[in-house]
Design a protein around this motif. Structure first.
Motif, PDB file in Angstrom:
ATOM      1  N   THR A 110       0.854  -1.179   0.000  1.00  0.00           N
ATOM      2  CA  THR A 110       0.000   0.000   0.000  1.00  0.00           C
ATOM      3  C   THR A 110       0.894   1.233   0.000  1.00  0.00           C
ATOM      4  N   LEU A 111       0.656   2.137  -0.951  1.00  0.00           N
ATOM      5  CA  LEU A 111       1.476   3.345  -1.050  1.00  0.00           C
ATOM      6  C   LEU A 111       1.152   4.304   0.091  1.00  0.00           C
ATOM      7  N   ASP A 112       2.144   5.089   0.472  1.00  0.00           N
ATOM      8  CA  ASP A 112       2.005   6.042   1.581  1.00  0.00           C
ATOM      9  C   ASP A 112       1.451   7.382   1.112  1.00  0.00           C
ATOM     10  N   GLN A 113       0.384   7.352   0.319  1.00  0.00           N
ATOM     11  CA  GLN A 113      -0.284   8.566  -0.120  1.00  0.00           C
ATOM     12  C   GLN A 113      -1.784   8.349   0.028  1.00  0.00           C
ATOM     13  N   THR A 114      -2.498   9.379   0.440  1.00  0.00           N
ATOM     14  CA  THR A 114      -3.952   9.304   0.496  1.00  0.00           C
ATOM     15  C   THR A 114      -4.533  10.410  -0.371  1.00  0.00           C
ATOM     16  N   PHE A 115      -5.741  10.152  -0.881  1.00  0.00           N
ATOM     17  CA  PHE A 115      -6.422  11.111  -1.753  1.00  0.00           C
ATOM     18  C   PHE A 115      -7.862  11.235  -1.296  1.00  0.00           C
ATOM     19  N   ASN A 116      -8.461  12.415  -1.501  1.00  0.00           N
ATOM     20  CA  ASN A 116      -9.843  12.643  -1.091  1.00  0.00           C
ATOM     21  C   ASN A 116     -10.725  13.136  -2.240  1.00  0.00           C
ATOM     22  N   SER A 117     -10.348  12.818  -3.470  1.00  0.00           N
ATOM     23  CA  SER A 117     -11.185  13.164  -4.613  1.00  0.00           C
ATOM     24  C   SER A 117     -11.198  11.973  -5.569  1.00  0.00           C
ATOM     25  N   ASN A 118     -11.831  12.140  -6.723  1.00  0.00           N
ATOM     26  CA  ASN A 118     -11.969  11.010  -7.629  1.00  0.00           C
ATOM     27  C   ASN A 118     -10.741  10.776  -8.507  1.00  0.00           C
ATOM     28  N   LYS A 119      -9.616  11.396  -8.146  1.00  0.00           N
ATOM     29  CA  LYS A 119      -8.357  11.085  -8.819  1.00  0.00           C
ATOM     30  C   LYS A 119      -7.194  11.382  -7.895  1.00  0.00           C
ATOM     31  N   GLY A 120      -6.074  10.731  -8.192  1.00  0.00           N
ATOM     32  CA  GLY A 120      -4.899  10.928  -7.364  1.00  0.00           C
ATOM     33  C   GLY A 120      -3.647  11.011  -8.212  1.00  0.00           C
ATOM     34  N   ALA A 121      -2.724  11.856  -7.818  1.00  0.00           N
ATOM     35  CA  ALA A 121      -1.429  11.978  -8.485  1.00  0.00           C
ATOM     36  C   ALA A 121      -0.443  11.113  -7.705  1.00  0.00           C
ATOM     37  N   VAL A 122      -0.132   9.955  -8.246  1.00  0.00           N
ATOM     38  CA  VAL A 122       0.762   9.007  -7.582  1.00  0.00           C
ATOM     39  C   VAL A 122       2.199   9.457  -7.798  1.00  0.00           C
ATOM     40  N   SER A 123       2.936   9.614  -6.723  1.00  0.00           N
ATOM     41  CA  SER A 123       4.336  10.019  -6.784  1.00  0.00           C
ATOM     42  C   SER A 123       5.195   8.846  -7.270  1.00  0.00           C
ATOM     43  N   CYS A 124       6.000   9.090  -8.288  1.00  0.00           N
ATOM     44  CA  CYS A 124       6.870   8.034  -8.828  1.00  0.00           C
ATOM     45  C   CYS A 124       7.950   7.638  -7.829  1.00  0.00           C
ATOM     46  N   SER A 125       8.450   8.592  -7.039  1.00  0.00           N
ATOM     47  CA  SER A 125       9.469   8.247  -6.045  1.00  0.00           C
ATOM     48  C   SER A 125       8.859   7.411  -4.919  1.00  0.00           C
ATOM     49  N   VAL A 126       7.614   7.702  -4.518  1.00  0.00           N
ATOM     50  CA  VAL A 126       6.936   6.888  -3.503  1.00  0.00           C
ATOM     51  C   VAL A 126       6.720   5.479  -4.038  1.00  0.00           C
ATOM     52  N   LEU A 127       6.292   5.369  -5.294  1.00  0.00           N
ATOM     53  CA  LEU A 127       6.084   4.058  -5.910  1.00  0.00           C
ATOM     54  C   LEU A 127       7.398   3.283  -5.984  1.00  0.00           C
TER      55      LEU A 127
END
Length: 188
Positions: A110-127
């Motif tokens: 599970t990635l260490d990012q949370t989102f509260n809308s219907n889209k998310g910008a996934v960080s490549c460095s986090v991935l």
């Protein structure tokens, strides 16, 4: 003296009548209020990452979008928390947990990012940091030039202390191809 007693009786009767009216109106009002329900699904609707290989070292982020799950019986607005999970196998059977004694057989993280809308910008460095943990890469030669990953999102309603209400709902999956890199100091 008799008059005072009658006033008390009338006052008490009036208070009882008003209380009964108030309770009746509350009951009717409660019937039309939305109630929280557990959604059974929501769907990833797209990503700008599905068409080409994402170079994780030279790309900052990519977006993933999804439908909004229905959390109330009347469709009232509820803002869930979304989190992206990643698997190199697509199985999603055992989660990698940072402080677990044994992560043998873990096939998703599970990635260490949370989102509260219907889209998310996934960080490549986090991935990339998550892949390093999940795959156990300790040396640069262990990192493949390309690899296919399966992504899904999970949604839940949380309180202020980040505790989930009810069950977590999982989306469908999408596949992406990434070019990972060796991070000397992986993102926590």
């Amino acid at each position: 003296m008799m008059r005072t007693d009658m006033k008390k009786i009338y006052s008490s009767a009036l208070l009882l009548l008003l209380g009964a009216v108030a309770l009746t109106s509350c009951k009717d009002d409660r019937d039309s209020n939305p109630t929280l329900v557990q959604p059974t699904e929501f769907r990833i609707t797209g990503s700008n990452a599905t068409a080409a290989t994402i170079d994780l070292e030279n790309t900052k982020k990519f977006t993933v979008s999804w439908t909004l799950p229905t959390y109330t019986n009347f469709g009232a607005s509820v803002i869930p928390t979304y989190i992206v999970q990643v698997s190199p196998t697509g199985a999603f059977t055992k989660e990698f947990v940072d402080d677990a004694e044994d992560n043998t057989g873990a096939d998703y993280i599970t990635l260490d990012q949370t989102f509260n809308s219907n889209k998310g910008a996934v960080s490549c460095s986090v991935l990339d940091g998550a892949l390093m943990k999940l795959m156990g890469w300790k040396e640069m030669v262990q990192v493949p030039a390309k690899m296919q990953l399966t992504l899904r999102a999970i949604a839940s309603v949380r309180d202020a202390s980040q505790t989930d209400y009810g069950k977590i709902t999982s989306s469908n999956t999408i596949n992406i191809t990434v070019a990972p890199y060796f991070m000397v100091d992986p993102v926590p």
